[in-house]
Design a protein around this motif. Structure first.
Motif, PDB file in Angstrom:
ATOM      1  N   LYS A 197      10.733  -6.497 -48.646  1.00  8.83           N
ATOM      2  CA  LYS A 197      10.515  -6.529 -47.200  1.00  8.83           C
ATOM      3  C   LYS A 197      11.296  -5.417 -46.503  1.00  8.83           C
ATOM      4  CE  LYS A 197       8.097 -10.069 -45.477  1.00  8.83           C
ATOM      5  NZ  LYS A 197       7.275 -10.032 -44.257  1.00  8.83           N
ATOM      6  N   PRO A 198      10.802  -4.921 -45.363  1.00 13.09           N
ATOM      7  CA  PRO A 198      11.630  -4.057 -44.517  1.00 13.09           C
ATOM      8  C   PRO A 198      12.876  -4.808 -44.072  1.00 13.09           C
ATOM      9  CG  PRO A 198       9.328  -3.976 -43.830  1.00 13.09           C
ATOM     10  CD  PRO A 198       9.439  -5.096 -44.820  1.00 13.09           C
ATOM     11  N   VAL A 199      14.002  -4.128 -44.038  1.00 17.46           N
ATOM     12  CA  VAL A 199      15.270  -4.781 -43.702  1.00 17.46           C
ATOM     13  C   VAL A 199      15.208  -5.435 -42.327  1.00 17.46           C
ATOM     14  CG1 VAL A 199      17.728  -4.408 -43.278  1.00 17.46           C
ATOM     15  CG2 VAL A 199      16.603  -3.252 -45.191  1.00 17.46           C
ATOM     16  N   PHE A 200      14.562  -4.766 -41.348  1.00 16.86           N
ATOM     17  CA  PHE A 200      14.574  -5.298 -39.986  1.00 16.86           C
ATOM     18  C   PHE A 200      13.908  -6.666 -39.908  1.00 16.86           C
ATOM     19  CE2 PHE A 200      10.305  -3.487 -39.817  1.00 16.86           C
ATOM     20  CZ  PHE A 200       9.618  -4.371 -39.017  1.00 16.86           C
ATOM     21  N   GLU A 201      12.969  -6.954 -40.809  1.00 20.98           N
ATOM     22  CA  GLU A 201      12.253  -8.227 -40.761  1.00 20.98           C
ATOM     23  C   GLU A 201      13.103  -9.389 -41.247  1.00 20.98           C
ATOM     24  OE1 GLU A 201       8.278  -8.679 -42.088  1.00 20.98           O
ATOM     25  OE2 GLU A 201       7.708  -6.622 -41.643  1.00 20.98           O
ATOM     26  N   VAL A 202      14.115  -9.119 -42.068  1.00 18.00           N
ATOM     27  CA  VAL A 202      14.873 -10.209 -42.677  1.00 18.00           C
ATOM     28  C   VAL A 202      16.372 -10.096 -42.429  1.00 18.00           C
ATOM     29  CG1 VAL A 202      13.161 -10.564 -44.499  1.00 18.00           C
ATOM     30  CG2 VAL A 202      15.020  -8.933 -44.863  1.00 18.00           C
ATOM     31  N   GLN A 203      16.797  -9.188 -41.568  1.00 18.81           N
ATOM     32  CA  GLN A 203      18.226  -8.942 -41.420  1.00 18.81           C
ATOM     33  C   GLN A 203      18.989 -10.183 -40.947  1.00 18.81           C
ATOM     34  OE1 GLN A 203      18.631  -5.610 -38.796  1.00 18.81           O
ATOM     35  NE2 GLN A 203      17.351  -6.481 -37.191  1.00 18.81           N
ATOM     36  N   ASP A 204      18.369 -11.010 -40.119  1.00 16.76           N
ATOM     37  CA  ASP A 204      19.051 -12.237 -39.681  1.00 16.76           C
ATOM     38  C   ASP A 204      19.283 -13.177 -40.857  1.00 16.76           C
ATOM     39  OD1 ASP A 204      19.140 -11.325 -37.093  1.00 16.76           O
ATOM     40  OD2 ASP A 204      17.375 -12.449 -36.430  1.00 16.76           O
ATOM     41  N   HIS A 205      18.310 -13.272 -41.754  1.00 19.47           N
ATOM     42  CA  HIS A 205      18.452 -14.124 -42.937  1.00 19.47           C
ATOM     43  C   HIS A 205      19.496 -13.557 -43.899  1.00 19.47           C
ATOM     44  CE1 HIS A 205      15.089 -16.382 -41.506  1.00 19.47           C
ATOM     45  NE2 HIS A 205      14.208 -15.419 -41.730  1.00 19.47           N
ATOM     46  N   LEU A 206      19.562 -12.228 -43.974  1.00 18.80           N
ATOM     47  CA  LEU A 206      20.562 -11.600 -44.833  1.00 18.80           C
ATOM     48  C   LEU A 206      21.971 -11.834 -44.281  1.00 18.80           C
ATOM     49  CD1 LEU A 206      18.741  -8.221 -45.585  1.00 18.80           C
ATOM     50  CD2 LEU A 206      19.091 -10.110 -47.172  1.00 18.80           C
ATOM     51  N   LYS A 207      22.130 -11.731 -42.965  1.00 15.33           N
ATOM     52  CA  LYS A 207      23.436 -11.940 -42.346  1.00 15.33           C
ATOM     53  C   LYS A 207      23.912 -13.383 -42.511  1.00 15.33           C
ATOM     54  CE  LYS A 207      22.946  -8.331 -38.799  1.00 15.33           C
ATOM     55  NZ  LYS A 207      22.771  -8.071 -37.345  1.00 15.33           N
ATOM     56  N   SER A 208      22.968 -14.320 -42.429  1.00 16.52           N
ATOM     57  CA  SER A 208      23.339 -15.732 -42.540  1.00 16.52           C
ATOM     58  C   SER A 208      23.549 -16.170 -43.980  1.00 16.52           C
ATOM     59  CB  SER A 208      22.243 -16.602 -41.905  1.00 16.52           C
ATOM     60  OG  SER A 208      21.058 -16.582 -42.710  1.00 16.52           O
ATOM     61  N   GLY A 209      23.105 -15.364 -44.936  1.00 16.14           N
ATOM     62  CA  GLY A 209      23.219 -15.740 -46.337  1.00 16.14           C
ATOM     63  C   GLY A 209      22.058 -16.567 -46.846  1.00 16.14           C
ATOM     64  N   ALA A 210      21.065 -16.819 -45.978  1.00 17.31           N
ATOM     65  CA  ALA A 210      19.888 -17.577 -46.417  1.00 17.31           C
ATOM     66  C   ALA A 210      19.090 -16.802 -47.454  1.00 17.31           C
ATOM     67  CB  ALA A 210      19.016 -17.921 -45.218  1.00 17.31           C
ATOM     68  N   LEU A 211      19.209 -15.462 -47.427  1.00 16.94           N
ATOM     69  CA  LEU A 211      18.600 -14.596 -48.422  1.00 16.94           C
ATOM     70  C   LEU A 211      19.667 -13.605 -48.891  1.00 16.94           C
ATOM     71  CD1 LEU A 211      15.213 -13.865 -46.625  1.00 16.94           C
ATOM     72  CD2 LEU A 211      15.537 -15.348 -48.603  1.00 16.94           C
ATOM     73  N   VAL A 212      19.574 -13.215 -50.148  1.00 14.99           N
ATOM     74  CA  VAL A 212      20.560 -12.277 -50.708  1.00 14.99           C
ATOM     75  C   VAL A 212      19.816 -11.140 -51.394  1.00 14.99           C
ATOM     76  CG1 VAL A 212      22.360 -14.006 -51.007  1.00 14.99           C
ATOM     77  CG2 VAL A 212      20.693 -13.638 -52.835  1.00 14.99           C
ATOM     78  N   PRO A 213      20.360  -9.927 -51.343  1.00 11.72           N
ATOM     79  CA  PRO A 213      19.714  -8.789 -52.012  1.00 11.72           C
ATOM     80  C   PRO A 213      19.791  -8.949 -53.535  1.00 11.72           C
ATOM     81  CG  PRO A 213      21.303  -8.056 -50.359  1.00 11.72           C
ATOM     82  CD  PRO A 213      21.541  -9.505 -50.568  1.00 11.72           C
ATOM     83  N   VAL A 214      18.747  -8.493 -54.214  1.00 11.22           N
ATOM     84  CA  VAL A 214      18.745  -8.462 -55.674  1.00 11.22           C
ATOM     85  C   VAL A 214      18.373  -7.052 -56.129  1.00 11.22           C
ATOM     86  CG1 VAL A 214      18.154 -10.908 -55.849  1.00 11.22           C
ATOM     87  CG2 VAL A 214      16.327  -9.199 -55.864  1.00 11.22           C
ATOM     88  N   LEU A 215      18.746  -6.722 -57.369  1.00 12.19           N
ATOM     89  CA  LEU A 215      18.468  -5.402 -57.936  1.00 12.19           C
ATOM     90  C   LEU A 215      18.890  -4.281 -56.982  1.00 12.19           C
ATOM     91  CD1 LEU A 215      14.984  -6.006 -59.623  1.00 12.19           C
ATOM     92  CD2 LEU A 215      17.179  -5.655 -60.766  1.00 12.19           C
ATOM     93  N   GLU A 216      20.104  -4.383 -56.461  1.00 14.04           N
ATOM     94  CA  GLU A 216      20.580  -3.388 -55.496  1.00 14.04           C
ATOM     95  C   GLU A 216      20.737  -2.006 -56.114  1.00 14.04           C
ATOM     96  OE1 GLU A 216      23.334  -4.993 -52.229  1.00 14.04           O
ATOM     97  OE2 GLU A 216      23.807  -6.296 -53.940  1.00 14.04           O
ATOM     98  N   GLY A 217      20.856  -1.945 -57.442  1.00 10.67           N
ATOM     99  CA  GLY A 217      20.958  -0.652 -58.103  1.00 10.67           C
ATOM    100  C   GLY A 217      19.646   0.092 -58.203  1.00 10.67           C
ATOM    101  N   THR A 218      18.542  -0.624 -57.993  1.00  8.46           N
ATOM    102  CA  THR A 218      17.205   0.003 -58.004  1.00  8.46           C
ATOM    103  C   THR A 218      16.442  -0.468 -56.772  1.00  8.46           C
ATOM    104  OG1 THR A 218      16.409  -1.825 -59.408  1.00  8.46           O
ATOM    105  CG2 THR A 218      17.059   0.232 -60.520  1.00  8.46           C
ATOM    106  N   PRO A 219      16.861  -0.005 -55.599  1.00  4.38           N
ATOM    107  CA  PRO A 219      16.256  -0.489 -54.350  1.00  4.38           C
ATOM    108  C   PRO A 219      14.843   0.055 -54.150  1.00  4.38           C
ATOM    109  CG  PRO A 219      17.738   1.320 -53.888  1.00  4.38           C
ATOM    110  CD  PRO A 219      17.889   1.017 -55.355  1.00  4.38           C
ATOM    111  N   PRO A 220      14.055  -0.601 -53.303  1.00  5.65           N
ATOM    112  CA  PRO A 220      12.717  -0.085 -52.971  1.00  5.65           C
ATOM    113  C   PRO A 220      12.807   1.225 -52.201  1.00  5.65           C
ATOM    114  CG  PRO A 220      12.965  -2.383 -52.305  1.00  5.65           C
ATOM    115  CD  PRO A 220      14.324  -1.893 -52.648  1.00  5.65           C
ATOM    116  N   VAL A 221      11.768   2.026 -52.332  1.00  5.60           N
ATOM    117  CA  VAL A 221      11.663   3.257 -51.557  1.00  5.60           C
ATOM    118  C   VAL A 221      11.431   2.901 -50.091  1.00  5.60           C
ATOM    119  CG1 VAL A 221      10.288   5.354 -51.220  1.00  5.60           C
ATOM    120  CG2 VAL A 221      10.752   4.508 -53.538  1.00  5.60           C
ATOM    121  N   SER A 222      12.072   3.636 -49.199  1.00  7.46           N
ATOM    122  CA  SER A 222      11.818   3.416 -47.771  1.00  7.46           C
ATOM    123  C   SER A 222      10.354   3.681 -47.459  1.00  7.46           C
ATOM    124  CB  SER A 222      12.705   4.332 -46.920  1.00  7.46           C
ATOM    125  OG  SER A 222      14.060   4.007 -47.077  1.00  7.46           O
TER     126      SER A 222
END
Length: 301
Positions: free
Chosen positions: A242-267
């Protein structure tokens, strides 16, 4: 009834191939649309369409008249645009389309502010994650995320939009952290895919040590609504891109967490499409300019 209205209706009937669809597009009844076509045919003393049960097909005379009708409409719209540029009082309506996430979060909140600034311009907003036919659907402006294929349209880039792979902590606790992108393609992990009729085979482009690679991900859940996918991710059903802006509130709250941060999606590119004809329309320029800066700021990392 205006002869120009008849011509406008004829053009939309020709482009959509259906009287009812053209009537909805013109915000008139099917009976009025049919009457306008009948008046044109009587005036020209020719049949413009061959009518079947479900669709209309232009006759030879209809094909010829369509080419001339488009020139007439273009000339009138250009003249109106020239007048609006001089008087600085643009008016009329704009039919705007956008994906659901962009439309709900970025565009819809700005439209009332635009209307306050330009009260004589009406905005008709259509939201959908499916692919759009700008000409066929009579759209003035279509916002997008990605790389549009239609090279005949003008593109206004707004920003590069960073994206992320994420999942709910519940999902990670149950399935474990994915260690490499290959696990997304082998069934080790469940991916939540955005698909719609006519969409190509879905692949996620990720940044790896070998450069950008595309992975044909798999999973048991699919939808043509991106917000549905987010809801499924929040419930722990899989991994989503997902685009970060669509889920940033969920990321800040911890309801969602990033995975595979070493191989992120292309912008992905955030921008809008419009026809060359609309490029000279003051309404189009004003609307895009009004939205571009706050949209770019909203998606900035």
């Amino acid at each position: 009834m205006s002869y120009l209205d008849n011509i406008r209706t004829f053009v939309r009937v020709y482009e959509l191939g259906n009287m009812s669809a053209a009537a909805r597009d013109q915000r008139i009844s099917a009976a009025v649309a049919s009457s306008r076509i009948a008046q044109l045919e009587e005036h020209l003393n020719v049949r413009l369409f061959q009518r079947t049960t479900r669709q209309l097909h232009a006759t030879e005379q209809g094909e010829i008249f369509y080419a001339g009708a488009c020139k007439i409409i273009d000339a009138v719209e250009q003249a109106e645009a020239d007048v609006e540029s001089v008087t600085r009082t643009p008016r009329g309506s704009l039919l705007v389309a956008a994906p659901l996430g962009i439309g709900r979060r970025l565009i819809a909140p700005l439209i009332p502010k635009f209307k306050d600034a330009y009260p004589l311009i009406d905005i008709r907003l259509r939201l959908s994650d499916r692919a759009l036919d700008i000409a066929g659907e009579g759209l003035d402006i279509a916002f997008f995320l990605g790389l549009p294929k239609d090279s005949t349209l003008k593109i206004r880039k707004i920003a590069d939009c960073p994206r992320v792979l994420f999942a709910a902590p519940e999902y990670v606790a149950r399935k474990g952290w994915p260690k490499s992108p290959s696990e997304l393609t082998t069934g080790t992990h469940d991916c939540l895919n955005l698909r719609y009729p006519g969409a190509p085979e879905f692949q996620w482009p990720l940044k790896t040590a070998n450069g950008t690679e595309k992975f044909a991900v798999s999973g048991p859940f699919e939808s043509d609504d991106g917000d549905v996918l987010t809801s499924w991710a929040l419930e722990g059903h899989g991994i989503i891109l997902k685009p970060v802006f669509e889920v940033q509130d969920h990321l800040k709250s911890g309801a969602l967490v990033p995975v595979l941060e070493g191989t992120p999606p292309v912008s992905v590119q955030l921008g809008c499409l419009y026809s060359h004809r609309r490029h000279q329309d003051p309404k189009t320029r004003l609307f895009i300019d009004f939205l571009a800066r706050p949209m770019a700021q909203a998606v900035a990392p």
